[in-house]
Design a protein around this motif. Structure first.
Motif, PDB file in Angstrom:
ATOM      1  N   UNK A  85      44.146  11.266   7.413  1.00  0.00           N
ATOM      2  CA  UNK A  85      44.342  11.430   8.863  1.00  0.00           C
ATOM      3  C   UNK A  85      43.023  11.757   9.558  1.00  0.00           C
ATOM      4  N   UNK A  86      42.220  12.607   8.931  1.00  0.00           N
ATOM      5  CA  UNK A  86      40.915  12.959   9.501  1.00  0.00           C
ATOM      6  C   UNK A  86      40.010  11.730   9.565  1.00  0.00           C
ATOM      7  N   UNK A  87      40.043  10.912   8.534  1.00  0.00           N
ATOM      8  CA  UNK A  87      39.246   9.685   8.530  1.00  0.00           C
ATOM      9  C   UNK A  87      39.637   8.801   9.715  1.00  0.00           C
ATOM     10  N   UNK A  88      40.918   8.662   9.950  1.00  0.00           N
ATOM     11  CA  UNK A  88      41.381   7.851  11.080  1.00  0.00           C
ATOM     12  C   UNK A  88      41.021   8.506  12.413  1.00  0.00           C
ATOM     13  N   UNK A  89      41.101   9.815  12.475  1.00  0.00           N
ATOM     14  CA  UNK A  89      40.777  10.527  13.728  1.00  0.00           C
ATOM     15  C   UNK A  89      39.343  10.279  14.163  1.00  0.00           C
ATOM     16  N   UNK A  90      38.409  10.305  13.211  1.00  0.00           N
ATOM     17  CA  UNK A  90      36.993  10.165  13.582  1.00  0.00           C
ATOM     18  C   UNK A  90      36.573   8.703  13.790  1.00  0.00           C
ATOM     19  N   UNK A 146      36.511   5.161  15.758  1.00  0.00           N
ATOM     20  CA  UNK A 146      36.687   4.626  17.102  1.00  0.00           C
ATOM     21  C   UNK A 146      37.822   3.611  17.078  1.00  0.00           C
ATOM     22  N   UNK A 147      38.469   3.354  18.197  1.00  0.00           N
ATOM     23  CA  UNK A 147      39.473   2.289  18.229  1.00  0.00           C
ATOM     24  C   UNK A 147      38.858   0.976  17.735  1.00  0.00           C
ATOM     25  N   UNK A 148      39.563   0.312  16.848  1.00  0.00           N
ATOM     26  CA  UNK A 148      39.058  -0.909  16.236  1.00  0.00           C
ATOM     27  C   UNK A 148      38.189  -0.654  15.009  1.00  0.00           C
ATOM     28  N   UNK A 149      37.939   0.621  14.692  1.00  0.00           N
ATOM     29  CA  UNK A 149      37.116   0.972  13.536  1.00  0.00           C
ATOM     30  C   UNK A 149      37.839   0.721  12.222  1.00  0.00           C
ATOM     31  N   UNK A 150      37.052   0.582  11.155  1.00  0.00           N
ATOM     32  CA  UNK A 150      37.591   0.235   9.842  1.00  0.00           C
ATOM     33  C   UNK A 150      37.574   1.425   8.886  1.00  0.00           C
ATOM     34  N   UNK A 151      38.679   1.605   8.198  1.00  0.00           N
ATOM     35  CA  UNK A 151      38.777   2.553   7.087  1.00  0.00           C
ATOM     36  C   UNK A 151      38.771   1.729   5.805  1.00  0.00           C
ATOM     37  N   UNK A 152      37.818   2.011   4.916  1.00  0.00           N
ATOM     38  CA  UNK A 152      37.687   1.271   3.659  1.00  0.00           C
ATOM     39  C   UNK A 152      37.645   2.301   2.532  1.00  0.00           C
ATOM     40  N   UNK A 153      38.764   2.416   1.813  1.00  0.00           N
ATOM     41  CA  UNK A 153      38.905   3.432   0.768  1.00  0.00           C
ATOM     42  C   UNK A 153      39.203   2.757  -0.562  1.00  0.00           C
ATOM     43  N   UNK A 154      38.419   3.089  -1.574  1.00  0.00           N
ATOM     44  CA  UNK A 154      38.696   2.652  -2.938  1.00  0.00           C
ATOM     45  C   UNK A 154      39.172   3.862  -3.722  1.00  0.00           C
ATOM     46  N   UNK A 155      40.359   3.755  -4.304  1.00  0.00           N
ATOM     47  CA  UNK A 155      40.891   4.860  -5.103  1.00  0.00           C
ATOM     48  C   UNK A 155      41.851   4.277  -6.135  1.00  0.00           C
ATOM     49  N   UNK A 156      42.261   5.109  -7.082  1.00  0.00           N
ATOM     50  CA  UNK A 156      43.186   4.642  -8.102  1.00  0.00           C
ATOM     51  C   UNK A 156      44.449   4.131  -7.424  1.00  0.00           C
ATOM     52  N   UNK A 157      45.019   3.039  -7.977  1.00  0.00           N
ATOM     53  CA  UNK A 157      46.070   2.308  -7.272  1.00  0.00           C
ATOM     54  C   UNK A 157      47.250   3.149  -6.822  1.00  0.00           C
ATOM     55  N   UNK A 158      47.754   4.131  -7.598  1.00  0.00           N
ATOM     56  CA  UNK A 158      48.902   4.876  -7.062  1.00  0.00           C
ATOM     57  C   UNK A 158      48.528   5.666  -5.808  1.00  0.00           C
ATOM     58  N   UNK A 159      47.312   6.191  -5.775  1.00  0.00           N
ATOM     59  CA  UNK A 159      46.863   6.974  -4.621  1.00  0.00           C
ATOM     60  C   UNK A 159      46.668   6.076  -3.401  1.00  0.00           C
ATOM     61  N   UNK A 160      45.990   4.961  -3.583  1.00  0.00           N
ATOM     62  CA  UNK A 160      45.747   4.054  -2.459  1.00  0.00           C
ATOM     63  C   UNK A 160      47.067   3.610  -1.825  1.00  0.00           C
ATOM     64  N   UNK A 161      48.070   3.334  -2.661  1.00  0.00           N
ATOM     65  CA  UNK A 161      49.392   2.951  -2.132  1.00  0.00           C
ATOM     66  C   UNK A 161      49.989   4.079  -1.296  1.00  0.00           C
TER      67      UNK A 161
END
Length: 195
Positions: free
Chosen positions: A137-142, A144-159
């Motif tokens: 949620x914090x990542x999304x908060x910071x 900007x509108x139209x900004x990209x969140x790119x997270x690599x994590x173990x598959x159960x967590x990413x889901x």
């Protein structure tokens, strides 16, 4: 006994390949595909020694990359801000890299401060599911509108992160990002903040 030894040896080889080459190759590809113009502000959560942070900064000739982590003198891998900054200097990107001590669950940045937020195998280290969701949620908060969140994590967590956000695409990153085998495969979550 021979089968067990063969499996362990193969797992070790896969792990070493991922750690030394595979994950870096994959992050280069993912950052290239992110469509960066070069002037973005990027935040890397749990930046450690700076592998993703530095690769991002290479693509930001007029931008800025900020890495955050909770630095600990007890860290066995030698994660310290001065090591990350030295790595950035060695890569020739020190002028566009900054590191800060910060908790991913309570980022010290204003809403909409960044164009891109990345994280590589960091969020799952947060002990509780609630706190992991707070970090997402914090990542999304910071962003900007139209900004990209790119997270690599173990598959159960990413889901789980994608389900929590109610959006985003998930894509397995393949054998180049396996930690010993497919049972510890890494998945990429890509989400775009709404306007």
């Amino acid at each position: 006994m021979v089968t067990t030894g063969t499996v362990l040896l193969a797992s070790t080889g896969i792990y070493l390949h991922t750690t030394l080459h595979g994950k870096l190759r994959i992050w280069r590809r993912e950052l290239d595909q992110a469509g960066l113009k070069g002037d973005e502000r990027l935040l890397d959560l749990g930046c450690g020694r700076g592998a993703v942070l530095i690769e991002a900064a290479r693509r930001l000739p007029t931008g800025h990359a900020v890495g955050v982590d909770l630095w600990s003198g007890k860290d066995q891998s030698g994660n310290r801000p001065e090591v990350t900054l030295a790595n950035a200097a060695a890569a020739g990107v020190a002028d566009r890299v900054e590191v800060q001590t910060a908790d991913m669950t309570a980022l010290p940045f204003a809403d909409g401060s960044f164009d891109v937020v990345t994280s590589a195998l960091a969020i799952h280290n947060i002990p509780s599911p609630e706190a992991r969701y707070r970090a997402v949620d914090e990542a999304m908060r910071v962003l900007r509108p139209g900004g990209q969140l790119i997270v690599a994590d173990f598959w159960p967590m990413a889901r789980k992160y994608a389900a929590h956000l109610g959006q985003g695409t998930l894509r397995g990153l393949g054998p180049g990002y396996w930690y010993g085998g497919p049972w510890l495969g890494v998945t990429l979550l890509h989400a775009v903040k709404g306007r």
